[in-house]
Design a protein around this motif. Structure first.
Motif, PDB file in Angstrom:
ATOM      1  N   ARG A  81       0.853  -1.186   0.000  1.00 13.89           N
ATOM      2  CA  ARG A  81       0.000   0.000   0.000  1.00 13.89           C
ATOM      3  C   ARG A  81       0.888   1.235   0.000  1.00 13.89           C
ATOM      4  O   ARG A  81       1.777   1.361   0.830  1.00 13.89           O
ATOM      5  N   VAL A  82       0.617   2.124  -0.943  1.00 15.46           N
ATOM      6  CA  VAL A  82       1.372   3.364  -1.045  1.00 15.46           C
ATOM      7  C   VAL A  82       0.373   4.511  -1.034  1.00 15.46           C
ATOM      8  O   VAL A  82      -0.492   4.601  -1.903  1.00 15.46           O
ATOM      9  N   ALA A  83       0.494   5.365  -0.028  1.00 16.71           N
ATOM     10  CA  ALA A  83      -0.383   6.536   0.036  1.00 16.71           C
ATOM     11  C   ALA A  83      -0.053   7.463  -1.130  1.00 16.71           C
ATOM     12  O   ALA A  83       1.118   7.663  -1.467  1.00 16.71           O
ATOM     13  N   LEU A  84      -1.078   8.016  -1.765  1.00 18.35           N
ATOM     14  CA  LEU A  84      -0.863   8.894  -2.916  1.00 18.35           C
ATOM     15  C   LEU A  84      -0.025  10.116  -2.548  1.00 18.35           C
ATOM     16  O   LEU A  84       0.752  10.604  -3.365  1.00 18.35           O
ATOM     17  N   VAL A  85      -0.160  10.597  -1.318  1.00 21.74           N
ATOM     18  CA  VAL A  85       0.611  11.770  -0.889  1.00 21.74           C
ATOM     19  C   VAL A  85       2.098  11.448  -0.746  1.00 21.74           C
ATOM     20  O   VAL A  85       2.919  12.363  -0.700  1.00 21.74           O
ATOM     21  N   ARG A 126      -3.293  11.623  -7.644  1.00 18.32           N
ATOM     22  CA  ARG A 126      -2.364  12.332  -6.748  1.00 18.32           C
ATOM     23  C   ARG A 126      -2.788  13.783  -6.568  1.00 18.32           C
ATOM     24  O   ARG A 126      -2.703  14.335  -5.466  1.00 18.32           O
ATOM     25  N   LYS A 127      -3.218  14.427  -7.637  1.00 17.87           N
ATOM     26  CA  LYS A 127      -3.621  15.838  -7.577  1.00 17.87           C
ATOM     27  C   LYS A 127      -4.884  16.012  -6.742  1.00 17.87           C
ATOM     28  O   LYS A 127      -5.059  17.049  -6.094  1.00 17.87           O
ATOM     29  N   ARG A 128      -5.756  15.022  -6.755  1.00 21.26           N
ATOM     30  CA  ARG A 128      -6.992  15.089  -5.973  1.00 21.26           C
ATOM     31  C   ARG A 128      -6.759  14.763  -4.496  1.00 21.26           C
ATOM     32  O   ARG A 128      -7.547  15.142  -3.662  1.00 21.26           O
TER      33      ARG A 128
END
Length: 129
Positions: A81-85, A126-128
């Protein structure tokens, strides 16, 4: 946003193996010529057979690697799991997508039929986030 899945494509998988067989077969043939072997054709034949067998052996494992893009993370096989931030870079790498995190982790989403679309989807998420 609904979850988006990135599934490996069998055509891309075999195309990558073909490319490896051509490159490594040529290298093996050249090496045999340089060494003075009277049968340099055996290098490309052996490379093609070896990579064909490798492809058959690893296909089921490679085709099982499905990644899912959620509103806040990229979730992959083996509970990755990789957080988008945390994502700093997303780029196309042949038929794959490479994701780099702030921590320096490099993740490869392999054998995608449309890697540019996957990059665009991850970048938009990522932008959202």
């Amino acid at each position: 946003m609904a979850d988006v899945e990135f599934r490996p494509d069998a055509g891309r998988y075999w195309l990558n193996h073909l490319a490896m067989a051509v490159v490594l077969g040529a290298a093996a043939g050249i090496a045999l010529v340089v060494m003075g072997n009277p049968y340099p054709w055996t290098g490309p034949v052996a490379a093609a057979l070896a990579l064909g067998l490798r492809g058959l052996y690893l296909r089921s494992e490679a085709m099982a690697d499905v990644w899912r893009l959620t509103d806040n993370a990229l979730v992959g096989p083996g509970a990755r799991r990789v957080a988008l931030v945390d994502i700093t870079l997303v780029r196309k790498l042949m038929g794959h997508v490479q994701v780099v995190t702030k921590q320096g982790d490099k993740i490869l989403i392999r054998y995608l039929a449309d890697a540019p679309s996957a990059v665009a989807a991850i970048e938009a998420a990522r932008k959202r986030a």
